[in-house]
Design a protein around this motif. Structure first.
Motif, PDB file in Angstrom:
ATOM      1  N   LEU A  35      -4.278  36.133  -7.910  1.00  0.00           N
ATOM      2  CA  LEU A  35      -3.615  37.325  -8.435  1.00  0.00           C
ATOM      3  C   LEU A  35      -2.544  37.872  -7.502  1.00  0.00           C
ATOM      4  N   ASP A  36      -2.455  37.303  -6.300  1.00  0.00           N
ATOM      5  CA  ASP A  36      -1.404  37.720  -5.367  1.00  0.00           C
ATOM      6  C   ASP A  36      -0.235  36.743  -5.341  1.00  0.00           C
ATOM      7  N   THR A  37      -0.315  35.674  -6.147  1.00  0.00           N
ATOM      8  CA  THR A  37       0.776  34.704  -6.149  1.00  0.00           C
ATOM      9  C   THR A  37       1.990  35.239  -6.903  1.00  0.00           C
ATOM     10  N   THR A  38       3.139  34.697  -6.543  1.00  0.00           N
ATOM     11  CA  THR A  38       4.371  34.947  -7.281  1.00  0.00           C
ATOM     12  C   THR A  38       4.806  33.637  -7.924  1.00  0.00           C
ATOM     13  N   TRP A  39       5.761  33.710  -8.859  1.00  0.00           N
ATOM     14  CA  TRP A  39       6.253  32.471  -9.450  1.00  0.00           C
ATOM     15  C   TRP A  39       6.932  31.606  -8.396  1.00  0.00           C
ATOM     16  N   ALA A  40       7.515  32.232  -7.389  1.00  0.00           N
ATOM     17  CA  ALA A  40       8.126  31.459  -6.305  1.00  0.00           C
ATOM     18  C   ALA A  40       7.072  30.632  -5.568  1.00  0.00           C
ATOM     19  N   ASP A  41       5.860  31.180  -5.407  1.00  0.00           N
ATOM     20  CA  ASP A  41       4.780  30.415  -4.782  1.00  0.00           C
ATOM     21  C   ASP A  41       4.446  29.168  -5.601  1.00  0.00           C
ATOM     22  N   TRP A  42       4.374  29.346  -6.924  1.00  0.00           N
ATOM     23  CA  TRP A  42       4.042  28.220  -7.794  1.00  0.00           C
ATOM     24  C   TRP A  42       5.152  27.167  -7.799  1.00  0.00           C
ATOM     25  N   ALA A  91     -11.703  29.992  -2.265  1.00  0.00           N
ATOM     26  CA  ALA A  91     -10.927  31.228  -2.270  1.00  0.00           C
ATOM     27  C   ALA A  91      -9.589  31.006  -1.574  1.00  0.00           C
ATOM     28  N   GLY A  92      -8.525  31.448  -2.224  1.00  0.00           N
ATOM     29  CA  GLY A  92      -7.194  31.313  -1.635  1.00  0.00           C
ATOM     30  C   GLY A  92      -6.536  29.972  -1.877  1.00  0.00           C
ATOM     31  N   GLY A  93      -7.280  29.042  -2.480  1.00  0.00           N
ATOM     32  CA  GLY A  93      -6.745  27.690  -2.629  1.00  0.00           C
ATOM     33  C   GLY A  93      -6.239  27.358  -4.012  1.00  0.00           C
ATOM     34  N   VAL A  94      -5.842  28.368  -4.779  1.00  0.00           N
ATOM     35  CA  VAL A  94      -5.475  28.134  -6.175  1.00  0.00           C
ATOM     36  C   VAL A  94      -4.269  27.214  -6.321  1.00  0.00           C
ATOM     37  N   LEU A  95      -3.282  27.347  -5.449  1.00  0.00           N
ATOM     38  CA  LEU A  95      -2.089  26.507  -5.556  1.00  0.00           C
ATOM     39  C   LEU A  95      -2.436  25.046  -5.297  1.00  0.00           C
ATOM     40  N   VAL A  97       0.852  -1.192   0.000  1.00  0.00           N
ATOM     41  CA  VAL A  97       0.000   0.000   0.000  1.00  0.00           C
ATOM     42  C   VAL A  97       0.884   1.235   0.000  1.00  0.00           C
ATOM     43  N   LEU A  98       0.603   2.162  -0.900  1.00  0.00           N
ATOM     44  CA  LEU A  98       1.306   3.440  -0.958  1.00  0.00           C
ATOM     45  C   LEU A  98       0.271   4.549  -0.813  1.00  0.00           C
ATOM     46  N   VAL A  99       0.370   5.334   0.249  1.00  0.00           N
ATOM     47  CA  VAL A  99      -0.553   6.448   0.474  1.00  0.00           C
ATOM     48  C   VAL A  99       0.194   7.743   0.217  1.00  0.00           C
ATOM     49  N   LEU A 100      -0.206   8.438  -0.839  1.00  0.00           N
ATOM     50  CA  LEU A 100       0.452   9.665  -1.272  1.00  0.00           C
ATOM     51  C   LEU A 100      -0.218  10.850  -0.595  1.00  0.00           C
ATOM     52  N   ASN A 101       0.361  11.284   0.497  1.00  0.00           N
ATOM     53  CA  ASN A 101      -0.150  12.419   1.265  1.00  0.00           C
ATOM     54  C   ASN A 101       0.882  13.534   1.204  1.00  0.00           C
ATOM     55  N   THR A 102       0.426  14.764   0.995  1.00  0.00           N
ATOM     56  CA  THR A 102       1.346  15.896   0.908  1.00  0.00           C
ATOM     57  C   THR A 102       0.840  17.042   1.773  1.00  0.00           C
ATOM     58  N   PRO A 103       1.742  17.864   2.313  1.00  0.00           N
ATOM     59  CA  PRO A 103       1.305  19.028   3.090  1.00  0.00           C
ATOM     60  C   PRO A 103       0.614  20.047   2.201  1.00  0.00           C
ATOM     61  N   GLY A 104      -0.094  20.964   2.823  1.00  0.00           N
ATOM     62  CA  GLY A 104      -0.774  22.003   2.048  1.00  0.00           C
ATOM     63  C   GLY A 104       0.139  23.190   1.781  1.00  0.00           C
ATOM     64  N   PRO A 105      -0.047  23.848   0.614  1.00  0.00           N
ATOM     65  CA  PRO A 105       0.760  25.017   0.273  1.00  0.00           C
ATOM     66  C   PRO A 105       0.178  26.294   0.880  1.00  0.00           C
ATOM     67  N   ARG A 106       0.775  27.391   0.537  1.00  0.00           N
ATOM     68  CA  ARG A 106       0.323  28.705   0.994  1.00  0.00           C
ATOM     69  C   ARG A 106      -1.113  28.985   0.524  1.00  0.00           C
TER      70      ARG A 106
END
Length: 257
Positions: free
Chosen positions: A96-103, A146-150, A82-91
């Protein structure tokens, strides 16, 4: 219900807290040896129910560590069931307030490690002729907030990957399932409501109430409830389930598909 997982080996990433920790504990209770990957993993195995949790230091932001993780598990335990692919949440930030560094940072947190691990795990399971991969993501794939685009963007890409892998791996006896939790009482959810409160000039209580108002069952999920679904999806009891995307959100997503 016996989930028939006893004696198997699982790998769960981002397993130190929240839903990842709950999944780790649930699989161990079912009798699995669970390798719990986390940046701050401890050193000593932990007996839980019929199984055991074995900590594994693993920083998903480190491409080399991630690339070696499946091989490390197989070298030590002989197989990966079993492989469970879990990842932390981003910013949390408006698009429109994101930067390329955020992406770039979100890519290395949410998509790259999922690709690395899903491909490596899929190859191992194909060679074995059995196994289950479970992607843990978010209902934001289905209904962005809202705010969850990443999160919504990169988790959607991961969803497309595992859907493709489900078709490729099915002839080899390997299943792939996507589990999408909604609002769940974790540290991550607390950070989200605090971010919303700061942005909206409200209180965290106001934001929690707003979230719960949109959930027909009238509450957040507990991490354990998500873990129960993951354990079932990963088990032979769900043997005819693959390519499926399962929403666990108390009815919050209104889409019909």
């Amino acid at each position: 219900m016996d989930l028939e997982l006893t004696g198997g080996t699982a790998l769960v990433t981002a397993a130190s807290r929240g839903i990842g920790r709950a999944v780790t504990e649930r699989l161990a209770e079912e009798g699995m040896t669970v390798v719990a990957g986390a940046r701050t993993a401890g050193r000593e195995p932990e007996k839980l129910g019929a199984g055991v949790i074995r900590p594994q230091v693993s920083d998903l932001a480190d491409a080399e560590q991630t690339a070696a993780l499946v091989d490390t598990v197989v070298a030590e335990h002989g197989r990966l069931d079993v492989l469970v692919l879990n990842t932390p949440g981003p910013r949390i930030v408006p698009a429109l307030d994101t930067t390329w560094a955020d992406w770039a940072a979100a890519h290395d947190l949410l998509l790259r490690p999922v690709v690395q691990l899903a491909v490596a795990g899929g190859r191992q399971m194909r060679a074995q002729g059995s196994g289950t991969i479970v992607l843990l993501s978010s209902t934001w794939v289905r209904q962005p907030a809202a705010g969850g685009v990443l999160s919504a963007s990169y988790r959607s890409a991961a969803a497309a990957l595992v859907k493709t892998l489900a078709a490729e791996l099915a002839p080899h006896g390997v299943r792939v399932v996507h589990v999408m939790p909604g609002a769940t009482g974790t540290d991550r959810m607390q950070a989200i409501v605090e971010s919303k409160a700061a942005r909206n000039g409200t209180t965290t209580d106001d934001e929690v109430a707003a979230v719960v108002r949109d959930i027909p069952l009238g509450r957040w999920a507990e991490a354990r409830e998500i873990a129960d679904v993951v354990a079932f999806a990963a088990s032979p009891r769900a043997g005819f389930m693959t390519g499926s995307a399962v929403v666990v959100d108390g009815g919050a997503v209104r889409a019909t598909y």
